[in-house]
Design an enzyme around this catalytic site. Sequence first.
Site, PDB file in Angstrom:
ATOM      1  N   HIS A   1       0.806  -1.226   0.000  1.00 35.18           N
ATOM      2  CA  HIS A   1       0.000   0.000   0.000  1.00 35.18           C
ATOM      3  C   HIS A   1       0.837   1.273   0.000  1.00 35.18           C
ATOM      4  O   HIS A   1       0.833   2.031  -0.963  1.00 35.18           O
ATOM      5  CB  HIS A   1      -0.939   0.014   1.217  1.00 35.18           C
ATOM      6  CG  HIS A   1      -1.995  -1.042   1.128  1.00 35.18           C
ATOM      7  ND1 HIS A   1      -3.294  -0.779   0.800  1.00 35.18           N
ATOM      8  CD2 HIS A   1      -1.927  -2.378   1.294  1.00 35.18           C
ATOM      9  CE1 HIS A   1      -3.985  -1.901   0.773  1.00 35.18           C
ATOM     10  NE2 HIS A   1      -3.169  -2.890   1.079  1.00 35.18           N
TER      11      HIS A   1
ATOM     12  N   ASP B   1      -5.786   5.926  -0.130  1.00 35.89           N
ATOM     13  CA  ASP B   1      -5.789   4.475  -0.306  1.00 35.89           C
ATOM     14  C   ASP B   1      -7.237   4.013  -0.509  1.00 35.89           C
ATOM     15  O   ASP B   1      -8.172   4.680  -0.059  1.00 35.89           O
ATOM     16  CB  ASP B   1      -5.218   3.801   0.945  1.00 35.89           C
ATOM     17  CG  ASP B   1      -5.078   2.290   0.779  1.00 35.89           C
ATOM     18  OD1 ASP B   1      -4.014   1.853   0.351  1.00 35.89           O
ATOM     19  OD2 ASP B   1      -6.060   1.551   1.065  1.00 35.89           O
TER      20      ASP B   1
HETATM   21  C1  LIG Z   1      -3.807  -4.110   4.136  1.00 34.53           C
HETATM   22  O1  LIG Z   1      -4.028  -5.310   4.739  1.00 34.53           O
HETATM   23  C2  LIG Z   1      -4.928  -6.177   4.170  1.00 34.53           C
HETATM   24  C3  LIG Z   1      -5.561  -6.013   2.948  1.00 34.53           C
HETATM   25  C4  LIG Z   1      -6.455  -6.960   2.466  1.00 34.53           C
HETATM   26  C5  LIG Z   1      -7.148  -6.798   1.201  1.00 34.53           C
HETATM   27  O2  LIG Z   1      -8.420  -7.219   1.141  1.00 34.53           O
HETATM   28  C6  LIG Z   1      -9.133  -7.116   0.008  1.00 34.53           C
HETATM   29  C7  LIG Z   1     -10.457  -7.577   0.001  1.00 34.53           C
HETATM   30  C8  LIG Z   1     -11.212  -7.446  -1.156  1.00 34.53           C
HETATM   31  O3  LIG Z   1     -12.466  -7.893  -1.152  1.00 34.53           O
HETATM   32  C9  LIG Z   1     -10.706  -6.864  -2.296  1.00 34.53           C
HETATM   33  C10 LIG Z   1      -9.390  -6.413  -2.290  1.00 34.53           C
HETATM   34  O4  LIG Z   1      -8.893  -5.869  -3.314  1.00 34.53           O
HETATM   35  C11 LIG Z   1      -8.589  -6.549  -1.142  1.00 34.53           C
HETATM   36  C12 LIG Z   1      -7.272  -6.146  -1.124  1.00 34.53           C
HETATM   37  C13 LIG Z   1      -6.553  -6.306   0.042  1.00 34.53           C
HETATM   38  O5  LIG Z   1      -5.251  -6.061   0.132  1.00 34.53           O
HETATM   39  C14 LIG Z   1      -4.345  -5.558  -0.790  1.00 34.53           C
HETATM   40  O6  LIG Z   1      -4.356  -5.988  -2.101  1.00 34.53           O
HETATM   41  C15 LIG Z   1      -3.354  -5.361  -2.920  1.00 34.53           C
HETATM   42  C16 LIG Z   1      -3.389  -5.870  -4.318  1.00 34.53           C
HETATM   43  O7  LIG Z   1      -3.071  -7.208  -4.383  1.00 34.53           O
HETATM   44  C17 LIG Z   1      -1.958  -5.567  -2.404  1.00 34.53           C
HETATM   45  O8  LIG Z   1      -1.546  -6.894  -2.499  1.00 34.53           O
HETATM   46  C18 LIG Z   1      -1.931  -5.162  -0.975  1.00 34.53           C
HETATM   47  O9  LIG Z   1      -0.671  -5.425  -0.468  1.00 34.53           O
HETATM   48  C19 LIG Z   1      -2.993  -5.893  -0.194  1.00 34.53           C
HETATM   49  O10 LIG Z   1      -2.929  -5.486   1.135  1.00 34.53           O
HETATM   50  C20 LIG Z   1      -6.710  -8.100   3.218  1.00 34.53           C
HETATM   51  C21 LIG Z   1      -6.065  -8.259   4.441  1.00 34.53           C
HETATM   52  O11 LIG Z   1      -6.217  -9.346   5.271  1.00 34.53           O
HETATM   53  C22 LIG Z   1      -7.031 -10.352   4.808  1.00 34.53           C
HETATM   54  C23 LIG Z   1      -5.171  -7.305   4.910  1.00 34.53           C
HETATM   55  O12 LIG Z   1      -4.543  -7.462   6.086  1.00 34.53           O
END
Ligand SMILES: COc1cc(-c2[o+]c3cc(O)cc([O-])c3cc2O[C@@H]2O[C@H](CO)[C@H](O)[C@H](O)[C@H]2O)cc(OC)c1O
Length: 470
Positions: free
Chosen positions: A16, A118
């Site tokens: 992020h 974000d």
């Molecule tokens: C920041 O910590 C977390 C993020 C997520 C999370 O959950 C999520 C749920 C959805 O329904 C749609 C999403 O797009 C989504 C995204 C998401 O995290 C981020 O996705 C990015 C793209 O891949 C990227 O990888 C970021 O690093 C992700 O953090 C879920 C979660 O725990 C389950 C988190 O702690």
Amino acid sequence: MANPTFVLRPIWGTGHLMPMLQACRRLLCQSSSNLSLTVLIMRPPTSEAEAEVADLVHREKEADIHGMIHFHNLPTIEYPSNLLEMDDYISELVQLYVPHVRAAIATLAAPVAGVVIDFFCTAVLDICHDLAIPSYVYFAANASTFALLLHLESDKEMEGMVDVPGLPPVPRSSLPLPLQDKTSMSYKWFVYHSRRYMEANGIIINTAAELEPAVLAAIADHAPTIYPIGPVLSLKPPAEEPHECVRWLDSQPPASVVLLCFGSMGSFSAPQVSEMARGLERSGQRFLWVLRGPPAAGEVHPTEANLEELLPEGFLERTKRKGLVWPRMAPQKEILAHPAVGGFVTHCGWNSVLESLWFGVPMAPWPLYAEQHFNAFTLVSDLGVAVAMKMDRERDNWVDSRELERAVNCLMGSSDVGMKVRKKAIAMKDACRKALEKGGSSYSAVQSLYARAAGHQIETQVIVEEAGQI
Ligand SMILES: COc1cc(-c2[o+]c3cc(O)cc([O-])c3cc2O[C@@H]2O[C@H](CO)[C@H](O)[C@H](O)[C@H]2O)cc(OC)c1O
Ligand SMILES: O=c1ccn([C@@H]2O[C@H](COP(=O)(O)OP(=O)(O)O)[C@@H](O)[C@H]2O)c(=O)[nH]1
């Protein structure tokens, strides 16, 4: 008048804060005036995330020789302790911070050219409306996920398949878990956020027009202006002293090694690790396996793995000529950049996917959490850059050794499917690189974003000057 600044409201987390900063840095590089960035930092909820953010801020401050990036620590607040799911927790926390974000923005000496939030921070949009400041959502996932969120309440589901604009029918089982249960708090939060995205002046997505053309076209008229400015990657110059993983790769033949790496939060149960070891050994392929141990109690990030304890007896000895098992975080980008790497078994975090495509490495998806199962579907069925791998999502994303063996051999060997995904990954590599070149699609998207922000700035300046004349 002080130079205008873009205010950034990220959350913590590997995928992020850094990508948002990196994306907005592109605005600075491509702007003709002296823009600056003001990053509002909240205290992350765990000590390890706190250390990660502190380290990142420190490194950024050291590198910012022109003083164009300012970090502002938001006051510490009391954190809720009664929330279970991480995505609820993030959304709740962001709400609590709103008064502090408002105070921070209102007291800035520099005029604000825009606020970039974000995708979990839509609560901040109220401040932007009140202060008449343009707002942009930075969407760290892909355009397909954005399209999925926009259509959450449209209920177009037929026989277990969900209709997402621009994509082939999506099996319901590939949706992110929070979106499968309409009664969950997470689902309600995502509906809330996705509605609020419509109030922003623009959506900045970490994708390139060439990667997801059909989806981008399908949502163009149903969302604020979309700026596909990616891939946003934080690439560093190669280290003077190459990492041990890189040195090991130096001794391997070209395109012969499959990398297995599962993001900042990926780790496996002991039985699954044994199963993976059996599959890899049987495949006979060379491998670099980033294998981290389960998180400590109360933490989310994996720990350093005890390989002797975790792996089947004799595995390390038997595979020492073909494989390297690395028990800590590894320099994934440097590894993917290495000519010896020919395939990537990935958890499908969007940043990892973009890194793989940037280096033209085809994938086999092993999604674990967040939107990764949905990403896995798009990689196989839409982008065509990955070979499918069967898993049991009901059983903690279990993959049988035979299935891993099959998928890895398909990915690395000369099967039709293997050749096809390899060719497509190379085509995507070329497309990504062209997108970022001067005149390329992502370069142009940054230019339009900048032009829009500059337009707002001139308008504001005229209003201020006219007010001064009265
Ligand atoms: C920041 O910590 C977390 C993020 C997520 C999370 O959950 C999520 C749920 C959805 O329904 C749609 C999403 O797009 C989504 C995204 C998401 O995290 C981020 O996705 C990015 C793209 O891949 C990227 O990888 C970021 O690093 C992700 O953090 C879920 C979660 O725990 C389950 C988190 O702690
Ligand atoms: O051992 C590791 C694991 C992850 N990463 C980096 O961490 C980021 C992970 O982001 P992604 O969106 O892929 O997944 P997340 O960790 O957010 O689930 C990517 O830049 C990876 O290159 C890394 O460098 N080494």
